[in-house]
Design an enzyme around this catalytic site. Structure first.
Site, PDB file in Angstrom:
ATOM      1  N   SER A 185      -2.444  -6.544   1.250  1.00 12.64           N
ATOM      2  CA  SER A 185      -2.184  -5.500   0.354  1.00 12.64           C
ATOM      3  C   SER A 185      -1.867  -6.066  -1.163  1.00 12.64           C
ATOM      4  CB  SER A 185      -0.321  -4.952   0.274  1.00 12.64           C
ATOM      5  OG  SER A 185      -0.619  -4.053  -0.331  1.00 12.64           O
ATOM      6  N   ASP A 200      -2.551  -2.124  -6.880  1.00 10.52           N
ATOM      7  CA  ASP A 200      -2.783  -3.016  -6.056  1.00 10.52           C
ATOM      8  C   ASP A 200      -4.255  -3.658  -5.865  1.00 10.52           C
ATOM      9  OD1 ASP A 200      -2.669  -0.967  -4.174  1.00 10.52           O
ATOM     10  OD2 ASP A 200      -0.586  -2.362  -3.641  1.00 10.52           O
ATOM     11  N   ASP A 231      -5.425  -3.113  -2.418  1.00  8.79           N
ATOM     12  CA  ASP A 231      -5.615  -2.169  -1.459  1.00  8.79           C
ATOM     13  C   ASP A 231      -5.782  -0.761  -1.669  1.00  8.79           C
ATOM     14  OD1 ASP A 231      -3.014  -2.310  -0.819  1.00  8.79           O
ATOM     15  OD2 ASP A 231      -3.365  -1.488   1.463  1.00  8.79           O
ATOM     16  N   ASP A 274      -2.831   1.265  -2.747  1.00  7.38           N
ATOM     17  CA  ASP A 274      -2.016   2.150  -2.445  1.00  7.38           C
ATOM     18  C   ASP A 274      -0.932   2.476  -3.669  1.00  7.38           C
ATOM     19  OD1 ASP A 274      -1.432  -0.228  -1.334  1.00  7.38           O
ATOM     20  OD2 ASP A 274      -0.354   0.625   0.596  1.00  7.38           O
TER      21      ASP A 274
END
Length: 519
Positions: free
Chosen positions: A150, A308, A310, A312
């Site tokens: 993430s 960010d 990834d 989400d």
């Protein structure tokens, strides 16, 4: 679609496909005794498993995936021969070996081998955002595995598991960890000569499998989700700068904006991984984005957007007269919720109290939860978001002037970005609040758990506490007391318990001022 299949393992415990292992009669030693390092086990955070890349060996990733899949099979949520979807972000360790991290990495390879050995079929969806993976997997009622850290630095990575019904909930974590422990015992106890892992916990060359070619359908489906729901030309006339950095969804984001009529300027692409935490935006980041604006359109731009690593968590900065103004995720969620007309909201207690004011004035039902998307999902009735801006929906949501967006009960960065760009009401209409946050890197987990123990109420049903004028007493240097703080007051905080001690922290209450980059 690129798939690989395998023979079903007939053993009752965790084993390999019979065609790969040649068993020997003489057992010299077990895999565990042959390891040249001390294993470090992955642990669940607020959402997903995380760890240092140097600790995430192929072996550690493998046993965690085997445990997760064994739990699904035991629960009847998956059957032998079923499909498991996988994807990853752009950090190096996701799909390559990283020499500077002890030659660890290539985590997707370990995921692929684990799925194969569990008697299942892996469909590789490539490098796409986590919400795109979850959307596709849930539509097919299949589990998903995202290789991602993430927003955390590149020297870390992790695994995010999704069941066929959606995100893994907090109540699922202990049963999953129990299944992982069983998989670990089986693998550690295997004779080293028969193991697919070497003494460094990495897959032996002959034990590697071919990772399927990426299937682009999930990315295309993610684009259609928004292009078909928002009015055609909804962003016509708006010039938007996308800060690409190393966000896995940077190209999909650009395509959606263009589909809706925006003029897109892409800048700041990085070939090395850049950790972007949208909940800890600092002055250095804002100044860097201001420099991008100055170099790529200035006053012609309406906003700077990004996510960010990834995809989400959204990052949104309005641009007025060429100057950027950061809109934190909890306030961005308000813009999205108001635009979509939601009537029930779930947010964690860490969100700015502007959310409370927004819901109070609008007569919207508000539920506060503990921190972490699984807690927000458990409370979802219509929509919710986190302080990082990730927006979640549990029912179809109508877009003004457009169509309806199907539910997606996982953090998504794209929906709040589109709502903020489309809404006629901007940040000036938000409740007048200011908040800030930062991150302490490499803080000892033992100390963190001890601090959380001090702060946690004995009654686990309590999730939020507030000071009231009658319950808070401020003692002044002259011995007098007040129930409030004034400008100019100096505050000193001290604390300590057991082996963990907090150093003295001093600060002075300053008058409220307009921040040069934030309202």
């Amino acid at each position: 679609m690129g798939n690989i299949s395998c023979s079903v393992d007939s053993e009752t415990r965790f084993g390999y496909t019979p065609t790969i292992v040649k068993k020997k009669k003489t057992v010299v030693t077990t895999l565990r005794k042959s390891l040249s390092y001390e294993p470090v086990e992955l642990a669940f955070g607020t959402s997903g498993l995380r760890g240092l890349v140097k600790d995430i060996t192929n072996l550690e990733a493998y046993v965690n995936v085997r445990g997760f899949l064994a739990w699904l099979l035991k629960e009847g949520r998956l059957v032998k021969g079923g499909t498991v979807f996988a994807a990853g972000d752009l950090r190096p360790s996701t799909s390559t070996i990283v020499p500077e991290e002890g030659f660890r990495g290539d985590i997707l390879q370990a995921v692929c081998r684990a799925v194969t050995d569990a008697g299942l079929v892996l469909s590789n969806l490539g490098k796409i955002p986590t919400p795109a993976l979850v959307l596709h997997a849930m539509r097919h009622s299949a589990p998903a595995i995202m290789v991602t850290g993430s927003h955390i630095p590149f020297d870390r990575n992790g695994l995010k598991f999704t069941s066929p019904s959606g995100e893994v909930m907090k109540s699922d974590e202990q049963p999953i960890l129990a299944a992982v422990a069983e998989a670990r015992r089986a693998e550690y106890g295997r004779p080293f000569e028969e193991s697919i892992f070497d003494e460094r916990g990495m897959l032996k060359p002959e034990s590697r499998v071919a990772v399927p070619e990426p299937d682009p359908e999930a990315g295309e489906e993610y684009i259609r989700r928004y292009a078909s729901a928002f009015p055609r030309g909804a962003l016509s006339g708006k010039r938007v700068l996308i800060w690409e950095h190393s966000a896995v969804g940077r190209e999909l984001l650009a395509r959606v904006l263009r589909e809706l009529g925006a003029q897109v300027v892409s800048a700041g692409r990085s070939e090395t991984f850049v950790p972007v935490d949208t909940e800890a935006v600092n002055e250095q980041m804002i100044q860097s984005l201001q420099a991008l604006v100055d170099a790529h359109g200035g006053t012609a731009l309406a906003a700077v957007v990004s996510t960010d690593g990834d995809g989400d968590r959204p990052l949104f900065l309005a641009v007025d007269a060429g100057r950027v103004s950061f809109i934190p995720g909890d306030l961005l969620g308000i813009l999205a919720a108001r635009f979509l007309g939601v009537r029930h909201v779930a947010v964690p207690i860490s969100c700015n109290d502007a959310v409370d004011e927004f819901c109070r004035v609008g007569g919207i039902q508000l539920v506060k939860t503990r921190i972490g998307s699984p807690h927000v999902i458990a409370a979802l009735r219509e929509a919710g978001w986190e302080g990082n801006g990730g927006f979640l929906t549990s029912s179809p949501v109508a877009v003004p002037g457009g169509g309806s967006i199907p539910p997606l009960p996982t953090r998504d960065a794209l929906l709040p970005i589109l709502c903020a760009l489309t809404s006629p009401l901007g940040r000036d209409s938000l409740p007048k609040r200011f908040g800030g946050s930062s991150v302490l890197r490499d803080f000892p987990m033992d100390a963190a758990r001890e601090i959380m123990r001090w702060l946690s109420p004995s009654d686990s049903s309590i999730i939020e506490a507030a000071f009231t004028p009658t319950g808070l007493s401020v003692r002044l240097a002259d011995g007098s007391e007040r129930t409030f703080l004034e400008d100019g007051d100096e505050v000193v905080l001290r604390g300590g318990a057991g082996a963990v001690t907090l150093g003295e922290v001093r600060g002075r209450v300053l008058p409220a001022v307009q921040h040069p980059y934030r309202d």
